[in-house]
Design a protein around this motif. Structure first.
Motif, mmCIF file in Angstrom:
data_model
loop_
_atom_site.group_PDB
_atom_site.id
_atom_site.type_symbol
_atom_site.label_atom_id
_atom_site.label_comp_id
_atom_site.label_asym_id
_atom_site.label_seq_id
_atom_site.Cartn_x
_atom_site.Cartn_y
_atom_site.Cartn_z
ATOM 1 N N UNK A 119 0.903 -1.312 0.007
ATOM 2 C CA UNK A 119 -0.124 0.003 -0.065
ATOM 3 C C UNK A 119 0.739 1.217 -0.004
ATOM 4 N N UNK A 120 1.985 1.521 0.659
ATOM 5 C CA UNK A 120 2.774 2.370 0.825
ATOM 6 C C UNK A 120 3.687 2.595 -0.609
ATOM 7 N N UNK A 121 3.727 1.639 -1.410
ATOM 8 C CA UNK A 121 4.332 1.660 -2.810
ATOM 9 C C UNK A 121 3.293 2.042 -3.652
ATOM 10 N N UNK A 122 1.778 1.704 -3.720
ATOM 11 C CA UNK A 122 1.018 2.226 -4.405
ATOM 12 C C UNK A 122 0.695 3.890 -4.075
ATOM 13 N N UNK A 123 0.878 4.240 -2.907
ATOM 14 C CA UNK A 123 0.499 5.439 -2.405
ATOM 15 C C UNK A 123 1.426 6.513 -3.008
ATOM 16 N N UNK A 124 2.759 6.143 -3.162
ATOM 17 C CA UNK A 124 4.097 6.777 -3.747
ATOM 18 C C UNK A 124 3.712 6.916 -5.140
ATOM 19 N N UNK A 125 3.318 5.777 -5.908
ATOM 20 C CA UNK A 125 3.008 5.752 -7.322
ATOM 21 C C UNK A 125 1.909 6.524 -7.657
ATOM 22 N N UNK A 126 0.732 6.888 -6.797
ATOM 23 C CA UNK A 126 -0.219 7.623 -7.114
ATOM 24 C C UNK A 126 0.241 9.164 -7.142
ATOM 25 N N UNK A 127 1.127 9.451 -6.422
ATOM 26 C CA UNK A 127 1.738 10.704 -6.454
ATOM 27 C C UNK A 127 2.777 10.970 -7.240
ATOM 28 N N UNK A 129 5.501 9.008 -8.138
ATOM 29 C CA UNK A 129 6.741 8.778 -7.804
ATOM 30 C C UNK A 129 7.106 7.712 -8.562
ATOM 31 N N UNK A 130 8.669 7.972 -8.953
ATOM 32 C CA UNK A 130 9.469 7.025 -9.947
ATOM 33 C C UNK A 130 9.846 5.592 -9.315
ATOM 34 N N UNK A 131 10.499 4.912 -10.130
ATOM 35 C CA UNK A 131 10.890 3.641 -9.450
ATOM 36 C C UNK A 131 12.023 3.784 -8.560
ATOM 37 N N UNK A 132 12.960 4.520 -9.098
ATOM 38 C CA UNK A 132 14.035 5.046 -8.105
ATOM 39 C C UNK A 132 13.728 5.658 -6.872
ATOM 40 N N UNK A 133 12.710 6.458 -6.821
ATOM 41 C CA UNK A 133 12.091 7.334 -5.721
ATOM 42 C C UNK A 133 11.373 6.346 -4.766
ATOM 43 N N UNK A 134 10.733 5.078 -5.303
ATOM 44 C CA UNK A 134 9.920 4.142 -4.431
ATOM 45 C C UNK A 134 10.922 3.591 -3.792
ATOM 46 N N UNK A 135 12.192 3.255 -4.375
ATOM 47 C CA UNK A 135 12.922 2.256 -4.005
ATOM 48 C C UNK A 135 13.966 3.082 -2.821
ATOM 49 N N UNK A 136 14.249 4.483 -3.048
ATOM 50 C CA UNK A 136 14.916 4.956 -2.140
ATOM 51 C C UNK A 136 14.247 5.571 -0.955
ATOM 52 N N UNK A 137 12.831 5.818 -1.180
ATOM 53 C CA UNK A 137 12.046 6.371 -0.165
ATOM 54 C C UNK A 137 11.200 5.465 0.504
ATOM 55 N N UNK A 138 10.836 4.344 -0.024
ATOM 56 C CA UNK A 138 9.766 3.262 0.769
ATOM 57 C C UNK A 138 10.447 2.021 0.921
ATOM 58 N N UNK A 139 10.874 1.303 -0.337
ATOM 59 C CA UNK A 139 11.356 0.033 -0.296
ATOM 60 C C UNK A 139 12.427 -0.155 0.836
ATOM 61 N N UNK A 140 13.804 0.893 0.681
ATOM 62 C CA UNK A 140 14.859 0.356 1.624
ATOM 63 C C UNK A 140 14.567 1.018 2.773
ATOM 64 N N UNK A 141 13.758 2.021 3.287
ATOM 65 C CA UNK A 141 13.652 2.541 4.768
ATOM 66 C C UNK A 141 12.898 1.622 5.487
ATOM 67 N N UNK A 142 11.921 1.280 4.655
ATOM 68 C CA UNK A 142 10.898 0.279 5.434
ATOM 69 C C UNK A 142 11.552 -1.234 5.616
ATOM 70 N N UNK A 143 12.175 -1.563 4.848
ATOM 71 C CA UNK A 143 12.827 -2.761 4.875
ATOM 72 C C UNK A 143 14.128 -2.850 5.778
ATOM 73 N N UNK A 144 14.539 -1.742 6.243
ATOM 74 C CA UNK A 144 15.999 -1.552 6.749
ATOM 75 C C UNK A 144 16.182 -2.446 7.901
ATOM 76 N N UNK A 145 15.269 -2.776 8.959
ATOM 77 C CA UNK A 145 15.489 -3.581 10.042
ATOM 78 C C UNK A 145 15.837 -4.967 9.570
ATOM 79 N N UNK A 146 14.991 -5.476 8.475
ATOM 80 C CA UNK A 146 15.000 -6.914 7.873
ATOM 81 C C UNK A 146 16.557 -6.985 7.265
ATOM 82 N N UNK A 147 16.924 -5.698 6.386
ATOM 83 C CA UNK A 147 18.245 -5.700 5.687
ATOM 84 C C UNK A 147 19.503 -6.107 6.727
ATOM 85 N N UNK A 148 19.250 -5.324 7.795
ATOM 86 C CA UNK A 148 20.417 -5.097 8.884
ATOM 87 C C UNK A 148 20.328 -6.706 9.350
ATOM 88 N N UNK A 149 19.158 -7.368 9.647
ATOM 89 C CA UNK A 149 19.229 -8.744 10.387
ATOM 90 C C UNK A 149 19.837 -9.488 9.401
#
Length: 222
Positions: A119-127, A129-149
């Protein structure tokens, strides 16, 4: 072997192990992160859906994960020699360590990215947001705890790989354990080496767990 004789060997082995693991981790993250993201983006329903690319990348990653590290280590000797100029020593071992860990880390990245709320991805898309923006602003920040793990898990795997690398001249604690522990039947030296490896893994896990908790707490308060 007395402690005064063991100490310089263990210290050098620890330094070499940390050197190999830290640099291999850096290369692994730089290589595995984009691969993991690409697997998600090109999958069915992804932002860059492309079945051919997804299948090709998936096959490459699966092949890399399926090869036992000791076999990969030996198979990569010509490539390692081409890249570094030698296949012996801690610097040379960074090449096979990273190549062996990149597919493993890529799958962990894929899993972490898939956990992000679509839903967060779709929200940025509706505004707009480009793919790089979605990766930088949504995917990586939201997944950061799991990425660190996932990075913590990868570091621990690399520590195990680095010990195996000692079998083919990789230096580090694994090499010291084989040369001075196994081949000279020095049980005490072998035991101390194992204790140091366990201590390193424990410290890495504690630091990783602490970082994940701090990131998760920050995410809840944001």
């Amino acid at each position: 072997m007395t402690w005064s004789e063991m100490q310089p060997l263990l210290e050098q082995g620890t330094v070499d192990t940390l050197y190999m693991v830290l640099w291999a981790t850096l290369v692994t993250v730089l290589g595995g992160l984009p691969l993991g993201i690409l697997l998600v983006l090109t999958d069915k329903g992804g932002l860059l859906q492309n079945t051919v690319v997804n299948k090709v990348v998936g096959v490459i990653v699966n092949i890399g994960r399926s090869l036992p590290f000791i076999i990969l280590l030996i198979a990569l000797i010509p490539f390692t020699t081409f890249v570094v100029g030698t296949f012996i020593g801690p610097t040379a071992m960074i090449v096979p360590l990273a190549i062996g860990a990149i597919p493993f880390f890529a799958r962990l990245v894929e899993t972490a990215i898939r956990e992000v709320d679509h839903g967060l991805v779709e929200a940025v898309q509706s505004m707009g947001g480009s793919v790089p923006t979605i990766i930088r602003k949504v995917l990586l920040p939201q997944a950061l705890p799991s990425l660190v793990s996932g990075t913590t898990t990868t570091v621990i795997v690399l520590i195990g790989y680095s010990a195996m690398a000692g079998a083919v001249g990789g230096e580090g604690l694994g090499s010291k354990a084989i040369t001075y522990g196994y081949q000279r039947f020095d049980t005490q030296f072998m035991l101390v080496t194992v204790v140091i490896l366990i201590a390193i893994v424990t410290v890495v896990q504690l630091i990783g767990d602490l970082a994940v908790r701090l990131l998760a707490r920050r995410g809840r308060t944001a």
